[in-house]
Design a protein around this motif. Sequence first.
Motif, PDB file in Angstrom:
ATOM      1  N   TYR A   1       0.842  -1.199   0.000  1.00 40.47           N
ATOM      2  CA  TYR A   1       0.000   0.000   0.000  1.00 40.47           C
ATOM      3  C   TYR A   1       0.880   1.252   0.000  1.00 40.47           C
ATOM      4  N   ALA A   2       1.881   1.298   0.871  1.00 40.86           N
ATOM      5  CA  ALA A   2       2.773   2.457   0.956  1.00 40.86           C
ATOM      6  C   ALA A   2       3.531   2.657  -0.356  1.00 40.86           C
ATOM      7  N   ARG A   3       3.987   1.565  -0.960  1.00 43.01           N
ATOM      8  CA  ARG A   3       4.716   1.659  -2.229  1.00 43.01           C
ATOM      9  C   ARG A   3       3.815   2.247  -3.317  1.00 43.01           C
ATOM     10  N   LEU A   4       2.580   1.770  -3.383  1.00 44.76           N
ATOM     11  CA  LEU A   4       1.652   2.239  -4.412  1.00 44.76           C
ATOM     12  C   LEU A   4       1.220   3.685  -4.179  1.00 44.76           C
ATOM     13  N   ILE A   5       1.061   4.071  -2.930  1.00 43.37           N
ATOM     14  CA  ILE A   5       0.723   5.468  -2.626  1.00 43.37           C
ATOM     15  C   ILE A   5       1.885   6.374  -3.023  1.00 43.37           C
ATOM     16  N   SER A   6       3.107   5.906  -2.834  1.00 40.67           N
ATOM     17  CA  SER A   6       4.271   6.676  -3.271  1.00 40.67           C
ATOM     18  C   SER A   6       4.268   6.835  -4.788  1.00 40.67           C
ATOM     19  N   LEU A   7       3.926   5.767  -5.508  1.00 43.52           N
ATOM     20  CA  LEU A   7       3.825   5.849  -6.967  1.00 43.52           C
ATOM     21  C   LEU A   7       2.704   6.800  -7.376  1.00 43.52           C
ATOM     22  N   LEU A   8       1.594   6.761  -6.647  1.00 47.64           N
ATOM     23  CA  LEU A   8       0.482   7.674  -6.923  1.00 47.64           C
ATOM     24  C   LEU A   8       0.918   9.117  -6.718  1.00 47.64           C
ATOM     25  N   GLN A   9       1.679   9.386  -5.675  1.00 45.60           N
ATOM     26  CA  GLN A   9       2.178  10.744  -5.441  1.00 45.60           C
ATOM     27  C   GLN A   9       3.061  11.195  -6.605  1.00 45.60           C
ATOM     28  N   ASP A  10       3.899  10.293  -7.101  1.00 42.72           N
ATOM     29  CA  ASP A  10       4.745  10.612  -8.256  1.00 42.72           C
ATOM     30  C   ASP A  10       3.878  10.913  -9.484  1.00 42.72           C
ATOM     31  N   ASP A  11       2.841  10.086  -9.695  1.00 42.56           N
ATOM     32  CA  ASP A  11       1.932  10.308 -10.826  1.00 42.56           C
ATOM     33  C   ASP A  11       1.288  11.683 -10.742  1.00 42.56           C
ATOM     34  N   LEU A  12       0.821  12.049  -9.560  1.00 45.71           N
ATOM     35  CA  LEU A  12       0.153  13.335  -9.389  1.00 45.71           C
ATOM     36  C   LEU A  12       1.123  14.496  -9.582  1.00 45.71           C
ATOM     37  N   ALA A  13       2.362  14.334  -9.138  1.00 45.98           N
ATOM     38  CA  ALA A  13       3.374  15.377  -9.360  1.00 45.98           C
ATOM     39  C   ALA A  13       3.633  15.541 -10.857  1.00 45.98           C
TER      40      ALA A  13
END
Length: 99
Positions: free
Chosen positions: A79-91
């Motif tokens: 979950y933490a890994r995917l949320i980090s990827l989501l943050q990168d996507d949003l940036a």
Amino acid sequence: VMAETFQKALDALFTTTTPTPTPTPTPTSTPGPSATPRPSGAPTASPGASPTVAQLVKQASDHYDQAQTALKNGDFAEYARLISLLQDDLARLRAATGQ
């Protein structure tokens, strides 16, 4: 932006509309703005090098859905890994849309 689903909210936030054409301004004798140099180490844009806004929205939505599945399964590391990827996507979306 609030919408029925996360995907629809991202679509509403990052979908660009086609602007209505504006009249062409008359030429003036003052020079236009000069190009701003890119900071050193900044990635250079090349055709096809970066994903489109639609691709980034889909990728962000997919990461969000996968993160929710991992959370439901109790896999907090995933979950933490995917949320980090989501943050990168949003940036990347903010950068791509100038927001």
